[in-house]
Design a protein around this motif. Structure first.
Motif, PDB file in Angstrom:
ATOM      1  N   ARG A  25     -13.913   2.979 -18.135  1.00  0.00           N
ATOM      2  CA  ARG A  25     -14.868   3.884 -18.774  1.00  0.00           C
ATOM      3  C   ARG A  25     -16.302   3.535 -18.378  1.00  0.00           C
ATOM      4  NH1 ARG A  25     -15.734   7.431 -23.149  1.00  0.00           N
ATOM      5  NH2 ARG A  25     -17.949   7.992 -22.929  1.00  0.00           N
ATOM      6  N   LEU A  26     -16.659   2.252 -18.392  1.00  0.00           N
ATOM      7  CA  LEU A  26     -18.026   1.869 -18.035  1.00  0.00           C
ATOM      8  C   LEU A  26     -18.317   2.191 -16.571  1.00  0.00           C
ATOM      9  CD1 LEU A  26     -18.490  -1.522 -19.924  1.00  0.00           C
ATOM     10  CD2 LEU A  26     -19.004   0.798 -20.702  1.00  0.00           C
ATOM     11  N   ALA A  27     -17.315   2.019 -15.720  1.00  0.00           N
ATOM     12  CA  ALA A  27     -17.487   2.386 -14.312  1.00  0.00           C
ATOM     13  C   ALA A  27     -17.648   3.896 -14.170  1.00  0.00           C
ATOM     14  CB  ALA A  27     -16.292   1.903 -13.497  1.00  0.00           C
ATOM     15  N   ALA A  28     -16.880   4.665 -14.934  1.00  0.00           N
ATOM     16  CA  ALA A  28     -17.008   6.121 -14.897  1.00  0.00           C
ATOM     17  C   ALA A  28     -18.390   6.562 -15.359  1.00  0.00           C
ATOM     18  CB  ALA A  28     -15.929   6.764 -15.764  1.00  0.00           C
ATOM     19  N   ASP A  29     -18.997   5.756 -16.238  1.00  0.00           N
ATOM     20  CA  ASP A  29     -20.347   6.061 -16.720  1.00  0.00           C
ATOM     21  C   ASP A  29     -21.428   5.562 -15.764  1.00  0.00           C
ATOM     22  OD1 ASP A  29     -19.286   7.311 -18.904  1.00  0.00           O
ATOM     23  OD2 ASP A  29     -19.691   5.681 -20.319  1.00  0.00           O
ATOM     24  N   GLY A  30     -21.010   4.965 -14.641  1.00  0.00           N
ATOM     25  CA  GLY A  30     -21.950   4.614 -13.598  1.00  0.00           C
ATOM     26  C   GLY A  30     -22.191   3.144 -13.342  1.00  0.00           C
ATOM     27  N   ALA A  31     -21.657   2.265 -14.187  1.00  0.00           N
ATOM     28  CA  ALA A  31     -21.926   0.832 -14.036  1.00  0.00           C
ATOM     29  C   ALA A  31     -21.112   0.210 -12.902  1.00  0.00           C
ATOM     30  CB  ALA A  31     -21.618   0.097 -15.329  1.00  0.00           C
ATOM     31  N   LEU A  32     -21.698  -0.814 -12.290  1.00  0.00           N
ATOM     32  CA  LEU A  32     -20.923  -1.724 -11.450  1.00  0.00           C
ATOM     33  C   LEU A  32     -20.255  -2.704 -12.410  1.00  0.00           C
ATOM     34  CD1 LEU A  32     -20.100  -3.280  -8.855  1.00  0.00           C
ATOM     35  CD2 LEU A  32     -22.325  -4.440  -8.992  1.00  0.00           C
ATOM     36  N   VAL A  33     -18.917  -2.787 -12.359  1.00  0.00           N
ATOM     37  CA  VAL A  33     -18.187  -3.550 -13.366  1.00  0.00           C
ATOM     38  C   VAL A  33     -17.520  -4.785 -12.762  1.00  0.00           C
ATOM     39  CG1 VAL A  33     -16.355  -3.497 -15.106  1.00  0.00           C
ATOM     40  CG2 VAL A  33     -17.755  -1.458 -14.702  1.00  0.00           C
ATOM     41  N   ALA A  34     -17.805  -5.935 -13.352  1.00  0.00           N
ATOM     42  CA  ALA A  34     -17.100  -7.167 -13.029  1.00  0.00           C
ATOM     43  C   ALA A  34     -15.854  -7.227 -13.896  1.00  0.00           C
ATOM     44  CB  ALA A  34     -17.991  -8.382 -13.284  1.00  0.00           C
ATOM     45  N   GLU A  52     -12.269   2.330  -8.156  1.00  0.00           N
ATOM     46  CA  GLU A  52     -12.803   2.794  -6.875  1.00  0.00           C
ATOM     47  C   GLU A  52     -12.219   4.150  -6.488  1.00  0.00           C
ATOM     48  OE1 GLU A  52     -13.854  -1.544  -4.859  1.00  0.00           O
ATOM     49  OE2 GLU A  52     -11.951  -0.559  -4.376  1.00  0.00           O
ATOM     50  N   ALA A  53     -10.944   4.366  -6.795  1.00  0.00           N
ATOM     51  CA  ALA A  53     -10.319   5.645  -6.483  1.00  0.00           C
ATOM     52  C   ALA A  53     -10.965   6.785  -7.255  1.00  0.00           C
ATOM     53  CB  ALA A  53      -8.822   5.585  -6.787  1.00  0.00           C
ATOM     54  N   ALA A  54     -11.510   6.460  -8.432  1.00  0.00           N
ATOM     55  CA  ALA A  54     -12.172   7.465  -9.263  1.00  0.00           C
ATOM     56  C   ALA A  54     -13.653   7.603  -8.907  1.00  0.00           C
ATOM     57  CB  ALA A  54     -12.015   7.104 -10.731  1.00  0.00           C
ATOM     58  N   GLY A  55     -14.091   6.884  -7.880  1.00  0.00           N
ATOM     59  CA  GLY A  55     -15.474   6.986  -7.445  1.00  0.00           C
ATOM     60  C   GLY A  55     -16.413   5.945  -8.019  1.00  0.00           C
ATOM     61  N   GLY A  56     -15.862   4.959  -8.718  1.00  0.00           N
ATOM     62  CA  GLY A  56     -16.685   3.934  -9.331  1.00  0.00           C
ATOM     63  C   GLY A  56     -16.783   2.680  -8.480  1.00  0.00           C
ATOM     64  N   ARG A  57     -17.473   1.668  -9.031  1.00  0.00           N
ATOM     65  CA  ARG A  57     -17.681   0.408  -8.331  1.00  0.00           C
ATOM     66  C   ARG A  57     -17.255  -0.746  -9.231  1.00  0.00           C
ATOM     67  NH1 ARG A  57     -23.335  -0.633  -7.263  1.00  0.00           N
ATOM     68  NH2 ARG A  57     -23.646   0.345  -9.292  1.00  0.00           N
ATOM     69  N   ALA A  58     -16.512  -1.687  -8.656  1.00  0.00           N
ATOM     70  CA  ALA A  58     -16.029  -2.824  -9.439  1.00  0.00           C
ATOM     71  C   ALA A  58     -15.611  -3.953  -8.510  1.00  0.00           C
ATOM     72  CB  ALA A  58     -14.844  -2.410 -10.314  1.00  0.00           C
ATOM     73  N   PHE A  59     -15.522  -5.144  -9.061  1.00  0.00           N
ATOM     74  CA  PHE A  59     -14.978  -6.292  -8.348  1.00  0.00           C
ATOM     75  C   PHE A  59     -14.313  -7.209  -9.366  1.00  0.00           C
ATOM     76  CE2 PHE A  59     -19.343  -7.386  -9.447  1.00  0.00           C
ATOM     77  CZ  PHE A  59     -19.242  -8.673  -9.957  1.00  0.00           C
ATOM     78  N   ALA A  60     -13.341  -7.985  -8.894  1.00  0.00           N
ATOM     79  CA  ALA A  60     -12.585  -8.872  -9.777  1.00  0.00           C
ATOM     80  C   ALA A  60     -13.172 -10.273  -9.771  1.00  0.00           C
ATOM     81  CB  ALA A  60     -11.120  -8.922  -9.356  1.00  0.00           C
TER      82      ALA A  60
END
Length: 250
Positions: A25-34, A52-60
């Motif tokens: 949800r936070l990624a969908a709202d635009g955040a880069l999520v750890a 990422e598939a939904a267009g967001g940004r994240a890393f583990a």
């Protein structure tokens, strides 16, 4: 442009269940999520891939909170991805202890408090220098701090301590415009509850009957409450608990 575009968020325990829903949800709202995880790297990578598939940004980021050195591991993971500023911290990682007082051993008690309370406390303390003015801290607690829960007494106690931590920290950080709040879920359909809930019509009916809204909670229900508190719309809410139990035991 999402509500959190340009912001960075950390969600602990985000490889599955409520944590994964919050991260998505936070990624969908635009955040880069750890996406923090303890052991299940595959699940964490799946969460990142879904974002990422939904267009967001994240890393583990791997760090087994409650274990020695875990906070250092998490900070190093953030540094490795160039994250020096953290706009949103969601303390979600936790473990349960579904046993009554007679069955709570000292080792179990210490483990529950190590993960649910101690790690949350010291991780937050360690991250405070990275949280800018007007940042957001959201702690996932439980409806069991409001509703008597003798079948999980140590777990409820550990989350009760988090509620008190939130209240005091909100006052402490208020001058910086940083909000600190709790979100308290009730019974949620996650893999943690799968063994007794899923595929058991009687158990599901019982769980649903405890909520005023008449159904079992979903991870996205909790994520929506977190997203509100993390957003600009949550700017005037601090030091409190958003009850996300669907009105359980009203």
């Amino acid at each position: 442009m999402g509500e959190l575009t340009g912001k960075t968020a950390l969600v602990t325990g985000a490889s599955r269940g409520i944590g994964r829903a919050v991260a998505e949800r936070l990624a969908a709202d635009g955040a880069l999520v750890a996406v923090n995880y303890a052991r299940d790297e595959t699940a964490a990578k799946e969460t990142v891939a879904a974002i990422e598939a939904a267009g967001g940004r994240a890393f583990a980021v791997r760090a087994e909170l409650g274990a020695d050195g875990a906070i250092g591991d998490l900070l190093a993971g953030l540094d490795a991805h160039g994250v020096t500023t953290l706009d949103v911290l969601v303390n979600n990682a936790g473990i349960g202890a579904p046993v009554p007082i007679e069955d709570v051993t000292p080792d179990l008690y210490d483990r529950v408090f190590a993960v649910n309370t101690r790690a949350l406390f010291f991780l937050t303390r360690s991250l405070l220098p990275r949280i800018p003015d007007h940042g957001r801290i959201v702690n996932i607690t439980t409806g069991a701090t409001r509703i008597a829960f003798p079948e999980g007494i140590a777990y409820a106690m550990s989350k009760g301590a988090v509620d008190t931590f939130t209240l005091a920290l909100a006052k402490h950080l208020g001058p910086r415009g940083i909000t600190v709040n709790n979100v308290a879920p009730g019974i949620v359909d996650t893999d943690v509850n799968a063994d007794w809930l899923r595929g058991n019509a009687e158990a599901e009916a019982y769980a649903a009957s405890r909520a005023a809204l008449g159904r079992v909670g979903r991870p996205d229900d909790i994520a929506a409450a977190v997203a509100f508190l993390a957003s600009g719309d949550g700017r005037w809410v601090t030091g409190t608990t958003v009850d996300a139990t669907g009105g359980s035991e009203l």
